[in-house]
Design a protein around this motif. Sequence first.
Motif, PDB file in Angstrom:
ATOM      1  N   VAL A 227      59.871  75.136  42.752  1.00  0.00           N
ATOM      2  CA  VAL A 227      59.279  74.192  43.704  1.00  0.00           C
ATOM      3  C   VAL A 227      58.389  73.204  42.957  1.00  0.00           C
ATOM      4  O   VAL A 227      58.393  72.002  43.260  1.00  0.00           O
ATOM      5  CB  VAL A 227      58.479  74.952  44.786  1.00  0.00           C
ATOM      6  CG1 VAL A 227      57.701  73.983  45.663  1.00  0.00           C
ATOM      7  CG2 VAL A 227      59.393  75.821  45.619  1.00  0.00           C
ATOM      8  N   GLU A 228      57.658  73.685  41.981  1.00  0.00           N
ATOM      9  CA  GLU A 228      56.774  72.822  41.209  1.00  0.00           C
ATOM     10  C   GLU A 228      57.566  71.716  40.490  1.00  0.00           C
ATOM     11  O   GLU A 228      57.131  70.565  40.442  1.00  0.00           O
ATOM     12  CB  GLU A 228      55.965  73.641  40.187  1.00  0.00           C
ATOM     13  CG  GLU A 228      54.947  74.567  40.809  1.00  0.00           C
ATOM     14  CD  GLU A 228      55.552  75.865  41.349  1.00  0.00           C
ATOM     15  OE1 GLU A 228      56.676  76.248  40.939  1.00  0.00           O
ATOM     16  OE2 GLU A 228      54.904  76.489  42.197  1.00  0.00           O
ATOM     17  N   GLU A 229      58.718  72.079  39.920  1.00  0.00           N
ATOM     18  CA  GLU A 229      59.555  71.087  39.232  1.00  0.00           C
ATOM     19  C   GLU A 229      60.074  70.028  40.204  1.00  0.00           C
ATOM     20  O   GLU A 229      60.096  68.842  39.882  1.00  0.00           O
ATOM     21  CB  GLU A 229      60.734  71.764  38.543  1.00  0.00           C
ATOM     22  CG  GLU A 229      60.363  72.598  37.338  1.00  0.00           C
ATOM     23  CD  GLU A 229      61.561  73.326  36.759  1.00  0.00           C
ATOM     24  OE1 GLU A 229      62.134  72.811  35.777  1.00  0.00           O
ATOM     25  OE2 GLU A 229      61.933  74.387  37.309  1.00  0.00           O
ATOM     26  N   VAL A 230      60.476  70.449  41.379  1.00  0.00           N
ATOM     27  CA  VAL A 230      60.983  69.499  42.371  1.00  0.00           C
ATOM     28  C   VAL A 230      59.867  68.571  42.819  1.00  0.00           C
ATOM     29  O   VAL A 230      60.059  67.353  42.915  1.00  0.00           O
ATOM     30  CB  VAL A 230      61.577  70.242  43.595  1.00  0.00           C
ATOM     31  CG1 VAL A 230      61.928  69.277  44.712  1.00  0.00           C
ATOM     32  CG2 VAL A 230      62.796  71.060  43.186  1.00  0.00           C
ATOM     33  N   ARG A 231      58.692  69.128  43.079  1.00  0.00           N
ATOM     34  CA  ARG A 231      57.556  68.296  43.498  1.00  0.00           C
ATOM     35  C   ARG A 231      57.192  67.280  42.412  1.00  0.00           C
ATOM     36  O   ARG A 231      56.932  66.123  42.713  1.00  0.00           O
ATOM     37  CB  ARG A 231      56.357  69.176  43.824  1.00  0.00           C
ATOM     38  CG  ARG A 231      56.541  69.910  45.115  1.00  0.00           C
ATOM     39  CD  ARG A 231      55.339  70.761  45.440  1.00  0.00           C
ATOM     40  NE  ARG A 231      55.675  71.556  46.604  1.00  0.00           N
ATOM     41  CZ  ARG A 231      54.817  71.967  47.482  1.00  0.00           C
ATOM     42  NH1 ARG A 231      53.542  71.685  47.348  1.00  0.00           N
ATOM     43  NH2 ARG A 231      55.197  72.690  48.509  1.00  0.00           N
ATOM     44  N   ALA A 232      57.193  67.721  41.169  1.00  0.00           N
ATOM     45  CA  ALA A 232      56.882  66.822  40.060  1.00  0.00           C
ATOM     46  C   ALA A 232      57.928  65.716  39.947  1.00  0.00           C
ATOM     47  O   ALA A 232      57.590  64.545  39.769  1.00  0.00           O
ATOM     48  CB  ALA A 232      56.765  67.597  38.755  1.00  0.00           C
ATOM     49  N   LYS A 233      59.179  66.080  40.071  1.00  0.00           N
ATOM     50  CA  LYS A 233      60.270  65.109  39.942  1.00  0.00           C
ATOM     51  C   LYS A 233      60.176  64.015  41.008  1.00  0.00           C
ATOM     52  O   LYS A 233      60.430  62.842  40.741  1.00  0.00           O
ATOM     53  CB  LYS A 233      61.612  65.816  40.037  1.00  0.00           C
ATOM     54  CG  LYS A 233      62.793  64.881  39.914  1.00  0.00           C
ATOM     55  CD  LYS A 233      64.114  65.642  39.951  1.00  0.00           C
ATOM     56  CE  LYS A 233      65.276  64.686  39.827  1.00  0.00           C
ATOM     57  NZ  LYS A 233      66.567  65.384  39.788  1.00  0.00           N
ATOM     58  N   PHE A 234      59.805  64.405  42.234  1.00  0.00           N
ATOM     59  CA  PHE A 234      59.761  63.454  43.339  1.00  0.00           C
ATOM     60  C   PHE A 234      58.356  62.964  43.664  1.00  0.00           C
ATOM     61  O   PHE A 234      58.146  62.266  44.647  1.00  0.00           O
ATOM     62  CB  PHE A 234      60.423  64.064  44.574  1.00  0.00           C
ATOM     63  CG  PHE A 234      61.895  64.268  44.417  1.00  0.00           C
ATOM     64  CD1 PHE A 234      62.777  63.215  44.512  1.00  0.00           C
ATOM     65  CD2 PHE A 234      62.402  65.526  44.134  1.00  0.00           C
ATOM     66  CE1 PHE A 234      64.132  63.391  44.347  1.00  0.00           C
ATOM     67  CE2 PHE A 234      63.771  65.724  43.968  1.00  0.00           C
ATOM     68  CZ  PHE A 234      64.638  64.653  44.064  1.00  0.00           C
TER      69      PHE A 234
END
Length: 65
Positions: free
Chosen positions: A54-61
């Motif tokens: 989830v952290e990676e997705v939040r960072a990406k977007f």
Amino acid sequence: MNVMEIKNIKEEARRLIDKLPENLTWDDLMYEIYVIQAIEAGLSDSEAGRVVSVEEVRAKFGLQP
């Protein structure tokens, strides 16, 4: 895909059709099949380790936690 997998798919398709209402449309049936296929693909990806946190997705977007 082997013969056993095909048989299981046919059995699952029969069960799906049996549980759906009599007045369903082709679009309803295609949607139900799509949902099952999407869930199975997600489970397969998860089992194979093809996941993103989830952290990676939040960072990406650029999303806030």
